[in-house]
Design an enzyme around this catalytic site. Structure first.
Site, PDB file in Angstrom:
ATOM      1  CE  LYS A 136     -43.199  39.468   9.406  1.00 40.00           C
ATOM      2  NZ  LYS A 136     -42.600  40.801   9.235  1.00 40.00           N
ATOM      3  CG  ASN A 137     -43.986  41.493   5.775  1.00 41.27           C
ATOM      4  OD1 ASN A 137     -44.047  41.680   6.991  1.00 41.27           O
ATOM      5  ND2 ASN A 137     -42.888  41.099   5.156  1.00 41.27           N
ATOM      6  CB  CYS A 163     -33.118  47.440  11.139  1.00 41.93           C
ATOM      7  SG  CYS A 163     -33.754  45.861  10.702  1.00 41.93           S
ATOM      8  NE  ARG A 170     -35.785  47.511   7.054  1.00 43.57           N
ATOM      9  CZ  ARG A 170     -36.669  46.640   7.528  1.00 43.57           C
ATOM     10  NH1 ARG A 170     -36.381  45.894   8.560  1.00 43.57           N
ATOM     11  NH2 ARG A 170     -37.853  46.534   6.967  1.00 43.57           N
ATOM     12  N   PRO A 171     -33.514  53.625   6.063  1.00 43.20           N
ATOM     13  CG  PRO A 171     -32.692  54.914   4.303  1.00 43.20           C
ATOM     14  CD  PRO A 171     -32.581  53.558   4.930  1.00 43.20           C
ATOM     15  CG  LEU A 223     -37.498  56.486  -0.567  1.00 40.20           C
ATOM     16  CD1 LEU A 223     -37.488  55.110  -1.224  1.00 40.20           C
ATOM     17  CD2 LEU A 223     -37.129  57.554  -1.601  1.00 40.20           C
ATOM     18  CG  ASP A 225     -38.732  39.473   3.451  1.00 41.33           C
ATOM     19  OD1 ASP A 225     -37.704  40.077   3.781  1.00 41.33           O
ATOM     20  OD2 ASP A 225     -39.874  39.977   3.526  1.00 41.33           O
ATOM     21  NE  ARG A 273     -40.247  41.109  14.781  1.00 37.97           N
ATOM     22  CZ  ARG A 273     -39.623  42.215  14.439  1.00 37.97           C
ATOM     23  NH1 ARG A 273     -38.375  42.399  14.765  1.00 37.97           N
ATOM     24  NH2 ARG A 273     -40.256  43.159  13.758  1.00 37.97           N
TER      25      ARG A 273
HETATM   26  C1  EPZ Z   1     -40.814  45.427   3.676  1.00 40.45           C
HETATM   27  O1  EPZ Z   1     -39.960  46.268   4.450  1.00 40.45           O
HETATM   28  C2  EPZ Z   1     -40.995  44.151   4.467  1.00 40.45           C
HETATM   29  N1  EPZ Z   1     -41.604  44.477   5.749  1.00 40.45           N
HETATM   30  C3  EPZ Z   1     -39.649  43.469   4.670  1.00 40.45           C
HETATM   31  O2  EPZ Z   1     -39.875  42.223   5.329  1.00 40.45           O
HETATM   32  C4  EPZ Z   1     -39.037  43.192   3.291  1.00 40.45           C
HETATM   33  O3  EPZ Z   1     -37.755  42.635   3.458  1.00 40.45           O
HETATM   34  C5  EPZ Z   1     -38.932  44.492   2.490  1.00 40.45           C
HETATM   35  O4  EPZ Z   1     -40.243  45.127   2.404  1.00 40.45           O
HETATM   36  C6  EPZ Z   1     -38.429  44.293   1.067  1.00 40.45           C
HETATM   37  O5  EPZ Z   1     -39.258  43.391   0.390  1.00 40.45           O
HETATM   38  C7  EPZ Z   1     -42.916  44.662   5.823  1.00 40.45           C
HETATM   39  O6  EPZ Z   1     -43.649  44.577   4.831  1.00 40.45           O
HETATM   40  C8  EPZ Z   1     -43.503  44.935   7.162  1.00 40.45           C
HETATM   41  P1  EPZ Z   1     -38.540  48.706   1.673  1.00 40.45           P
HETATM   42  P2  EPZ Z   1     -39.794  47.803   4.070  1.00 40.45           P
HETATM   43  O7  EPZ Z   1     -39.011  50.073   2.061  1.00 40.45           O
HETATM   44  O8  EPZ Z   1     -41.078  48.337   3.585  1.00 40.45           O
HETATM   45  C9  EPZ Z   1     -34.565  51.324   1.273  1.00 40.45           C
HETATM   46  C10 EPZ Z   1     -39.504  40.524   6.941  1.00 40.45           C
HETATM   47  O9  EPZ Z   1     -38.541  39.731   7.156  1.00 40.45           O
HETATM   48  N2  EPZ Z   1     -35.388  52.482   1.672  1.00 40.45           N
HETATM   49  O10 EPZ Z   1     -39.075  48.111   0.424  1.00 40.45           O
HETATM   50  O11 EPZ Z   1     -39.139  48.474   5.227  1.00 40.45           O
HETATM   51  C11 EPZ Z   1     -34.389  50.317   2.414  1.00 40.45           C
HETATM   52  O12 EPZ Z   1     -33.380  50.704   3.305  1.00 40.45           O
HETATM   53  C12 EPZ Z   1     -39.247  41.989   6.613  1.00 40.45           C
HETATM   54  O13 EPZ Z   1     -40.692  40.170   7.034  1.00 40.45           O
HETATM   55  C13 EPZ Z   1     -34.864  53.734   1.636  1.00 40.45           C
HETATM   56  O14 EPZ Z   1     -33.697  53.939   1.278  1.00 40.45           O
HETATM   57  O15 EPZ Z   1     -38.744  47.703   2.877  1.00 40.45           O
HETATM   58  C14 EPZ Z   1     -34.103  49.055   1.665  1.00 40.45           C
HETATM   59  O16 EPZ Z   1     -32.741  49.012   1.345  1.00 40.45           O
HETATM   60  C15 EPZ Z   1     -37.816  42.403   6.759  1.00 40.45           C
HETATM   61  N3  EPZ Z   1     -35.659  54.786   2.024  1.00 40.45           N
HETATM   62  C16 EPZ Z   1     -34.926  49.201   0.382  1.00 40.45           C
HETATM   63  O17 EPZ Z   1     -35.225  50.603   0.269  1.00 40.45           O
HETATM   64  C17 EPZ Z   1     -36.942  54.625   2.430  1.00 40.45           C
HETATM   65  O18 EPZ Z   1     -37.603  55.616   2.769  1.00 40.45           O
HETATM   66  C18 EPZ Z   1     -36.265  48.443   0.388  1.00 40.45           C
HETATM   67  O19 EPZ Z   1     -36.964  48.735   1.591  1.00 40.45           O
HETATM   68  C19 EPZ Z   1     -37.480  53.324   2.440  1.00 40.45           C
HETATM   69  C20 EPZ Z   1     -36.677  52.269   2.059  1.00 40.45           C
END
Ligand code: EPZ
Length: 430
Positions: free
Chosen positions: A22-23, A125, A130-131, A134, A315, A407
């Site tokens: 999915k991801n 969320c 989840r900002p 970045l 995950d 999902r």
């Molecule tokens: C991806 O989310 C996955 N989703 C998530 O899977 C997964 O848990 C996550 O990566 C971590 O591995 C998809 O790929 C669609 P991140 P993503 O940006 O990209 C912080 C599932 O169950 N952050 O790596 O949103 C954020 O808040 C889902 O399938 C910022 O601070 O995750 C988090 O604490 C849930 N600013 C950390 O970084 C930003 O601009 C990692 O988030 C972006 C992120």
């Protein structure tokens, strides 16, 4: 609302086919916006999130057709052709974005190709704030003007994006994906430093290369992208889902079973395999499958800390907690990626688990058995951890809010029943 009924206590034995990730699929679908030519994606899972992304792309004007109608075999995934030749809107509306945060992945491709994009801010969320700062800072480094207005991100780059060096202060999967796609159409060279290294990013990079992008350092935390003025169509096969793989590995281990996961890749789940070695679960690999078998007796409690890839995946954190709930001794499970990802704890406790949360860590003291109960959870992985607990527990477990499972897990009940689990979906009358 549908519910899932599980009568626990049966070891899982048999074969489970692993679907497309999915991801990986979600950013790959967004990548179709980068070119006027068709992008054909094979091995796409049939999941609610994939349909949400298809709806979002559809309202941007992308036409999506089943490329191999009639040919798709059960379990082999769908093949879709996505064509972004005529884009009718560069706005991603709130109603779709609030359903799925990955909608924000259209931002990079739309700004890069059309010079403008308006995407609803995803908001909070269940698992954390989840900002997307970045993503936005990175786009600004590439020369986009970014404003927040009326709940929307408005990004503009009327003269196109320019390559730049972007140092991520922390690892973000989504921001790496958005900027990788944007940089593929930016003028000149972009260097992404401290980039995420998840297999889904490697998959996206390889698809972009097939579309004509020039990317060095694939698989590392330093990606160098030399932008092209346009990209072309391609055909790409989505990698197997490592989180689905890890989830069924955990289900097999928890029930004391013996399960073959066909299509799974061991190098995507190595951190889990290391935990299994300490806990007492055997994992072996053949050319097309991973086999998981629990050694005799109870598992040994093992500490786990989530980290960006190649560390232990956040995950899979809820699922390992369900597994450790009945291990011998204690396990300390620490979540370092999201600030609120322990919603499964009170539900596991209702099933008899002994778990105490202290800040970002959960101390799991293994108990000999769990008991079935009605449970529910507020996200996908938390929900599936309750399914694993239900498979182990004595008596009946009813998992509510099955839409979370839909999902991210394709044909969950069917795959588990084929291995002897007593699990069924109770369809709501409405
Ligand atoms: C991806 O989310 C996955 N989703 C998530 O899977 C997964 O848990 C996550 O990566 C971590 O591995 C998809 O790929 C669609 P991140 P993503 O940006 O990209 C912080 C599932 O169950 N952050 O790596 O949103 C954020 O808040 C889902 O399938 C910022 O601070 O995750 C988090 O604490 C849930 N600013 C950390 O970084 C930003 O601009 C990692 O988030 C972006 C992120």
């Amino acid at each position: 609302m549908d519910r899932i009924l599980i009568r626990g206590g049966t070891p899982l034995t048999g074969t489970i086919p692993i679907g497309g990730a999915k991801n990986a699929a979600l950013p790959l679908m967004a990548a179709s916006l980068l070119t006027a030519e068709p992008l054909v994606l094979a091995n796409l899972p049939d999941l609610a999130d994939i349909r949400t992304m298809a709806n979002l792309l559809g309202q941007h004007g992308v036409t999506i057709t089943n490329a191999e109608a009639g040919e798709a075999r059960h379990g082999s995934g769908q093949v879709l052709e996505l064509s972004a030749r005529h884009i009718t809107s560069t706005t991603a509306p709130y109603d779709l974005v609030r359903k799925m945060r990955a909608s924000v992945l259209v931002l990079g491709p739309l700004v890069a190709r059309f010079g403008r994009c308006r995407v609803s801010l995803p908001g909070g969320c269940a698992i954390g704030t989840r900002p997307v700062d970045l993503h936005l800072k990175g786009l600004e480094r590439l020369g986009a003007e970014v404003e927040l207005s009326e709940g929307y991100i408005e990004a503009r780059a009327p003269k196109g994006l320019r390559g730049a060096e972007i140092v991520f202060p922390s690892v973000s999967v989504g921001a790496t994906e958005n900027l990788l796609m944007a940089a593929s159409l930016a003028e000149g060279e972009t260097v992404l430093i401290n980039a995420a290294r998840e297999p889904e990013i490697t998959d996206l990079a390889q698809c972009l290369v097939a579309m004509g992008a020039d990317i060095d350092g694939i698989g590392s935390d330093r990606l160098v992208i030399r932008g092209a003025s346009s990209l072309h169509g391609a055909r790409h096969t989505v990698i197997p889902d490592r989180i689905e793989t890890g989830t069924y590995m955990m289900a097999a281990a928890a029930t004391g079973g013996d399960v073959r996961l066909v299509g799974a890749k061991l190098d995507h789940v190595e951190a889990l395999v290391r935990v299994f070695e300490t806990a007492g679960v055997c994992v072996s690999e053949t050319a097309d499958a991973i086999t998981v078998r629990r050694r005799n007796g109870r598992l040994t409690g093992t500490d786990v800390m989530t980290e960006p890839f190649p560390g232990f995946a956040t995950d899979l954190q809820a699922q390992i907690m369900a597994l450790m709930a009945t291990a011998e001794g204690a396990s300390m499970i620490t979540e370092t990626i999201f600030e609120n990802r322990f919603m499964h704890v009170p539900e596991l406790v209702r099933m008899g688990a002994n778990i105490n949360v202290h800040g970002a860590s959960a101390l799991v003291r293994g108990v000999p058995r769990l008991t079935g109960a009605p449970v529910m959870a507020t996200d996908l992985r938390a929900s599936v951890s309750l399914v694993i607990a239900g498979l182990v527990a004595g008596g009946e477990t009813i998992v509510n809010r099955v839409y979370h499972l839909d999902r991210g897990y394709e044909r969950l009940e069917e795959k588990l029943s084929a291995c002897g689990a007593r699990i069924e979906r109770l369809r709501s009358a409405a």
